[in-house]
Design a protein around this motif. Structure first.
Motif, mmCIF file in Angstrom:
data_model
loop_
_atom_site.group_PDB
_atom_site.id
_atom_site.type_symbol
_atom_site.label_atom_id
_atom_site.label_comp_id
_atom_site.label_asym_id
_atom_site.label_seq_id
_atom_site.Cartn_x
_atom_site.Cartn_y
_atom_site.Cartn_z
ATOM 1 N N PRO A 110 -11.906 -62.498 -16.916
ATOM 2 C CA PRO A 110 -11.249 -61.456 -17.704
ATOM 3 C C PRO A 110 -10.168 -60.717 -16.921
ATOM 4 N N ALA A 111 -10.366 -60.542 -15.613
ATOM 5 C CA ALA A 111 -9.362 -59.848 -14.808
ATOM 6 C C ALA A 111 -8.070 -60.643 -14.750
ATOM 7 N N PHE A 112 -8.166 -61.967 -14.634
ATOM 8 C CA PHE A 112 -6.929 -62.762 -14.634
ATOM 9 C C PHE A 112 -6.186 -62.601 -15.954
ATOM 10 N N LEU A 113 -6.900 -62.629 -17.062
ATOM 11 C CA LEU A 113 -6.228 -62.497 -18.355
ATOM 12 C C LEU A 113 -5.591 -61.118 -18.498
ATOM 13 N N ARG A 114 -6.243 -60.077 -17.952
ATOM 14 C CA ARG A 114 -5.615 -58.746 -17.973
ATOM 15 C C ARG A 114 -4.304 -58.768 -17.200
ATOM 16 N N ALA A 115 -4.298 -59.423 -16.045
ATOM 17 C CA ALA A 115 -3.075 -59.511 -15.246
ATOM 18 C C ALA A 115 -1.990 -60.292 -15.985
ATOM 19 N N ALA A 116 -2.377 -61.388 -16.632
ATOM 20 C CA ALA A 116 -1.401 -62.195 -17.363
ATOM 21 C C ALA A 116 -0.790 -61.396 -18.509
ATOM 22 N N ASN A 117 -1.622 -60.692 -19.262
ATOM 23 C CA ASN A 117 -1.107 -59.887 -20.371
ATOM 24 C C ASN A 117 -0.223 -58.742 -19.872
ATOM 25 N N TRP A 118 -0.611 -58.153 -18.746
ATOM 26 C CA TRP A 118 0.170 -57.049 -18.181
ATOM 27 C C TRP A 118 1.559 -57.530 -17.746
ATOM 28 N N THR A 119 1.613 -58.671 -17.078
ATOM 29 C CA THR A 119 2.915 -59.193 -16.652
ATOM 30 C C THR A 119 3.753 -59.615 -17.855
ATOM 31 N N ARG A 120 3.128 -60.246 -18.836
ATOM 32 C CA ARG A 120 3.861 -60.625 -20.056
ATOM 33 C C ARG A 120 4.489 -59.404 -20.712
ATOM 34 N N ASP A 121 3.707 -58.327 -20.817
ATOM 35 C CA ASP A 121 4.218 -57.127 -21.481
ATOM 36 C C ASP A 121 5.385 -56.521 -20.713
#
Length: 467
Positions: A34-45
């Protein structure tokens, strides 16, 4: 344009704040977690917020994720001592606290371990001999004035094979791992190669053969062995509680573009990238939140200064690098490999990656590309005042640029700092923000922004090395 890039990068940098968010706020970013997906979504945004084009997450098959929820490791007899250790990624959980006298099987053959099967159920097992081969030297920085002559270019296929052997195609280590699983061991302990409490933790998902598995500080592991050798009653308590995630078994890359403006060249691509995932025993600040922050800051700078590149500049933040370059390999396989992708492959001018090492960019590994080195030498000359030293004709392995080189695309990784890299930081519990310096991030981002822009503006593509 270089002056504008320098001014924006030095005086209005966002790099340190982005590094802090990735490493401190989000923390370890194990692939599939879940932490990786949070990072991916944060960078995308962030990329979308800066006005980049075609910002999206791109999925590829990975497997189940995992995160650590609770961990205890301590010696309870002949005296109490908290022990330094960290569970392997994808470790099975223990059945509550496992307490017992450790059983040593280091150096034993699979047949010998098989004969002990009845004793192994629920036991704490020490699987390796005493650690004596600690990692005590860092690699030599090839840009150092006292460095020996540069090595030949790295072979992308080197070190990727392995000896067979064992019964049924399994190695002895694989047979023993299966035996331990089938016997129902309570927990496996093994020593770290790091000294002074440094824990190297980097294990892939063992799937159905996973057992509770902990890497222990070499000194503490050796202490257990010495106690056993001295005939002193010793007991250890282990509790590992982790969580698997199998609802979404995809890995993800983050992709975005700064569109090209030249009608003849805008379909050609210059790509800059870094991997976003990390191991789980620390914050992954050096490996590779600083690289991800560098790439994000580089493209932010180009947007902020109003750069209008002739070619399209594409940004990629890869997942699954730590487990085998999975994210970049998947992207290259889909978009560049094979006859169907020949046109796209021909239009990929260059890929610039940032991963091994930390600190300022001293130069680039040129992968045996003499013609490209001449170009890089000219591009980087204006940055000697910021720490550029020289470009190295040799290569480097084990990071995402190899996925591109495999398809004939010129791809390069910078030479950065290696002091304490191998002995202390890389893939360890010591990969923390203390190793980072704001000025280094600024310099690296400026260099990546400038080189990305230079590559997008030149008349011709980057020269290629014939296969």
């Amino acid at each position: 344009m270089v002056a504008k890039i320098r001014d924006e990068g030095l005086n209005r940098s966002h790099a340190w704040a982005m590094l802090d968010t990735l490493a401190t706020v989000i923390g370890p970013r194990l692939a599939g977690s879940p932490a990786f997906l949070r990072a991916a979504n944060w960078t995308r945004d962030h990329l979308a917020g800066w006005g980049l084009r075609d910002v999206h997450l791109e999925s590829w098959p990975f497997g189940r994720g995992w995160q650590l929820d609770k961990f205890t490791l301590e010696m309870t007899e002949p005296r109490y001592m908290p022990m330094i250790g960290y569970p392997d990624a994808w470790s099975e959980s223990t059945r509550g606290n496992v307490v017992g006298v450790p059983i040593y099987i280091g150096g034993m053959s699979p047949d010998s371990v098989e004969k002990m099967r009845d004793k192994l159920k629920g036991a704490i097992v020490l699987t390796q001999p005493m650690m004596t081969t600690f990692i005590r030297e860092d690699r030599v920085n090839p840009t150092d004035p006292n460095a020996p002559p540069a090595a030949s270019p790295a072979n992308p296929g080197a070190g990727r094979g392995g000896r067979g052997g064992g019964r049924g195609g399994l190695t002895d280590a694989q047979r023993i791992a299966k035996l331990l699983h089938d016997a129902g061991v309570g927990a496996v302990l093994k020593p770290s190669r790091g000294e002074h409490g440094t824990i190297f933790v980097q294990t892939r998902d063992a799937g159905p053969n996973a057992v509770p598995s902990v890497v222990v500080a070499g000194e503490h592991y050796n202490n257990l062995l010495r106690l056993l050798q001295d005939g002193v009653p010793v007991k250890v308590r282990v509790d590992v509680q982790g969580e698997y995630f199998s609802r979404d078994t995809s890995g993800y890359n983050v992709i975005a573009e700064l569109p090209g403006t030249d009608a003849k060249l805008r379909d050609e691509v210059v790509m800059i990238g870094a991997h976003l995932d990390s191991w789980h025993a620390s914050m992954g600040a050096m490996d590779n939140a600083d690289g991800a922050a560098t790439v994000l800051e580089a493209i932010r700078i180009l947007k902020a200064v109003g750069a209008q590149p002739r070619r399209t500049i594409r940004v990629a933040l890869w997942g699954g690098e730590e487990e085998g370059l999975f994210g970049s390999k998947a992207w290259v396989a889909q978009h560049l490999a094979g006859d169907a992708n020949k046109a796209a492959r021909d239009k990929m001018s260059v890929y610039l990656n940032i991963d091994p090492g930390y600190g300022p960019v001293y130069g680039f590994f040129m992968e045996g590309n003499d013609a490209a080195k001449t170009i890089f030498d000219a591009w980087l000359e204006p940055f000697k005042d910021l720490g550029f030293r020289k470009n190295i004709i040799g290569g480097i392995g084990n990071t995402d640029h190899l996925s591109f080189i495999a398809e004939g695309v010129p791809a390069f990784n910078p030479v950065q700092e290696f002091a304490n890299y191998d002995v202390r930081i890389h893939h360890t519990n010591m990969d923390t923000m203390e190793r980072m310096r704001p000025d280094d991030l600024k310099q690296a981002a400026i260099v990546f922004a400038a080189l990305g822009y230079d590559a997008a503006m030149r008349d011709g593509q980057m020269p290629r090395v014939a296969k």
